[in-house]
Write an enzyme that holds these catalytic residues in place. Structure first.
Site, PDB file in Angstrom:
ATOM      1  N   ASP A  91      49.039   3.857   9.134  1.00  0.00           N
ATOM      2  CA  ASP A  91      49.149   4.492   7.818  1.00  0.00           C
ATOM      3  C   ASP A  91      47.744   4.757   7.277  1.00  0.00           C
ATOM      4  OD1 ASP A  91      48.226   2.049   6.955  1.00  0.00           O
ATOM      5  OD2 ASP A  91      50.113   1.428   6.052  1.00  0.00           O
ATOM      6  N   ASP A 264      59.845   2.709   9.054  1.00  0.00           N
ATOM      7  CA  ASP A 264      59.097   1.460   9.248  1.00  0.00           C
ATOM      8  C   ASP A 264      59.255   0.596   8.018  1.00  0.00           C
ATOM      9  OD1 ASP A 264      56.206   0.952   7.689  1.00  0.00           O
ATOM     10  OD2 ASP A 264      57.030   2.967   7.484  1.00  0.00           O
ATOM     11  N   CYS A 302      75.699 -10.632  19.481  1.00  0.00           N
ATOM     12  CA  CYS A 302      74.311 -10.153  19.518  1.00  0.00           C
ATOM     13  C   CYS A 302      73.654 -10.641  20.805  1.00  0.00           C
ATOM     14  CB  CYS A 302      73.547 -10.657  18.299  1.00  0.00           C
ATOM     15  SG  CYS A 302      71.783 -10.202  18.301  1.00  0.00           S
ATOM     16  N   CYS A 304      70.333 -10.668  21.410  1.00  0.00           N
ATOM     17  CA  CYS A 304      68.920 -11.027  21.254  1.00  0.00           C
ATOM     18  C   CYS A 304      68.672 -12.426  21.829  1.00  0.00           C
ATOM     19  CB  CYS A 304      68.496 -10.961  19.783  1.00  0.00           C
ATOM     20  SG  CYS A 304      68.995 -12.385  18.770  1.00  0.00           S
ATOM     21  N   CYS A 307      70.089 -15.316  19.523  1.00  0.00           N
ATOM     22  CA  CYS A 307      71.538 -15.516  19.500  1.00  0.00           C
ATOM     23  C   CYS A 307      72.081 -15.980  20.842  1.00  0.00           C
ATOM     24  CB  CYS A 307      72.233 -14.232  19.052  1.00  0.00           C
ATOM     25  SG  CYS A 307      72.009 -13.878  17.287  1.00  0.00           S
ATOM     26  N   HIS A 333      65.456 -12.065  16.004  1.00  0.00           N
ATOM     27  CA  HIS A 333      66.810 -11.555  15.759  1.00  0.00           C
ATOM     28  C   HIS A 333      66.795 -10.304  14.883  1.00  0.00           C
ATOM     29  CE1 HIS A 333      71.032 -11.241  14.699  1.00  0.00           C
ATOM     30  NE2 HIS A 333      70.605 -11.122  13.446  1.00  0.00           N
TER      31      HIS A 333
END
Length: 368
Positions: A91, A264, A302, A304, A307, A333
């Site tokens: 940015d 973002d 999930c 991930c 999890c 997560h």
């Protein structure tokens, strides 16, 4: 153009495409994890690769102050410095500078401000911002703009938006890089005619892509959606559209529904450090007492790392014991959740089922 966008599918206003950068070709719509100080908090680049992160964002203001863009350039640029092999967006530093309030002074030339680290006097302008971002050597640089506070009256918003357009032209004039694209940033506050004018000014300058700034700054979500709906139609279909600073699943969904490609936000990692996990039904505060004996994962189904391996009870224990692993597990997560959410949304656009995807989301999601 260093950065190109190609639309591949469209469904009920939502679009899916590919973004080509010097460090790879990536799928949109996408969420970009934020690595403010050249790191996504608590995660390694390898973990981000594994969960499917494509482009990450770093912050010009913070890297300008520490460690300094000259040092990053000496290291071979931001990719080598932080060991990230895919695309990076930086940015412009504008949002951080303008959030300093009384610690900064705006003129036509640029912004003089006091560092939040040591109080030393600093200066940022369109030219300085371009120099810093070229030294960082990100794939996508952002034009220096003024992020208009909310609420702001029409007169101030018009003056500020016109200055942002003049600054955008100065950024274009000063920017020179064969390995870095440049996005303009649409401003205009909550005034539809000023948003239209800002779009027209920037589109005439022919940037590589377009950020939509000055939203999610305190206005209601309904106002944000309304302004967004009256902004994206003025942006070219063959360029990427990036809604800045948005990172909750409801806002991502509604942004995509209005033709946005890139998003973002620090939200998923920031709230993770406070024990808040993101799920398809809404927010889950895993540190709450009711999860002390809950041996289920944060969200059933999930995939991930968190999890697949840990329970709510264990993660709550880590928070109560003030163990740093707690921050990592919920951050992993939350980022995986958003990245998979964007992948599922993209697939629904290709399948022609985005309307049903959106409807199903709102049936179960509670924003509390």
């Amino acid at each position: 153009m260093v950065i190109t966008y190609e639309q591949q599918a469209e469904c009920d206003g939502a679009r899916a495409g590919i973004l080509r950068t010097p460090h790879g070709t990536f799928k949109t719509p996408m969420f970009m994890p934020v690595g403010t100080q050249a790191t996504v908090k608590t995660l390694t680049p390898e973990e981000l690769y594994d969960m499917g992160a494509q482009v990450i964002l770093s912050n010009t203001y913070h890297l300008f102050l520490r460690p300094g863009h000259d040092l990053v350039q000496e290291a071979g640029g931001l990719h080598k410095f932080m060991n990230w092999k895919q695309a990076i967006l930086t940015d412009s530093g504008g949002f951080q500078v303008f959030s300093l309030g009384q610690m900064r002074k705006i003129t036509e030339e640029g912004v003089t401000f006091r560092s939040h680290l040591d109080g030393s006097k600093k200066f940022l302008s369109p030219e300085v911002s371009m120099d810093i971002q070229m030294a960082l050597d990100s794939d996508i640089a952002m034009a220096f703009d003024e992020c208009i506070p909310y609420p702001s009256d029409y007169e101030y918003t018009q003056m500020s938006t016109e200055r942002t357009s003049r600054w955008a032209a100065r950024c274009l004039d000063h920017h020179h890089s064969d390995t870095q694209g440049l996005f303009g940033i649409v401003q205009g506050g909550m005034y539809k005619d000023l948003r239209k004018q800002s779009c027209q000014d920037l589109v005439d300058m022919d940037f590589d892509g377009y950020g939509i700034g000055g939203l999610s700054v305190g206005e209601s979500k309904d106002i944000m959606y309304d302004i967004l709906e009256h902004t994206t139609p003025y942006l070219p279909k063959h360029k990427a559209r990036y809604l800045m600073g948005v990172g909750t699943p409801d806002c991502l969904l509604e942004g995509v529904a209005r033709g946005v490609d890139m998003f973002d936000c620090v939200f998923p990692t920031r709230v993770a450090r406070n024990g808040m996990a993101m799920t398809h039904t809404g927010r889950l505060t895993v540190r709450n007492a009711k999860y002390a004996h809950d041996f289920h994962p944060i969200e059933e189904g999930c995939q991930c790392y968190t999890c697949r391996n840990y329970s709510r009870a264990y993660i709550r224990h880590l928070f109560k014991a003030e163990e740093l692993l707690a921050y990592r597990l919920v951050s992993i997560h939350n980022l995986y959740f958003l990245l998979q959410f964007m992948r599922d949304m993209r697939q629904s656009i290709f399948d022609g089922t985005f309307r049903e995807f959106r409807k199903d989301f709102w049936k179960r999601y509670q924003d509390a």
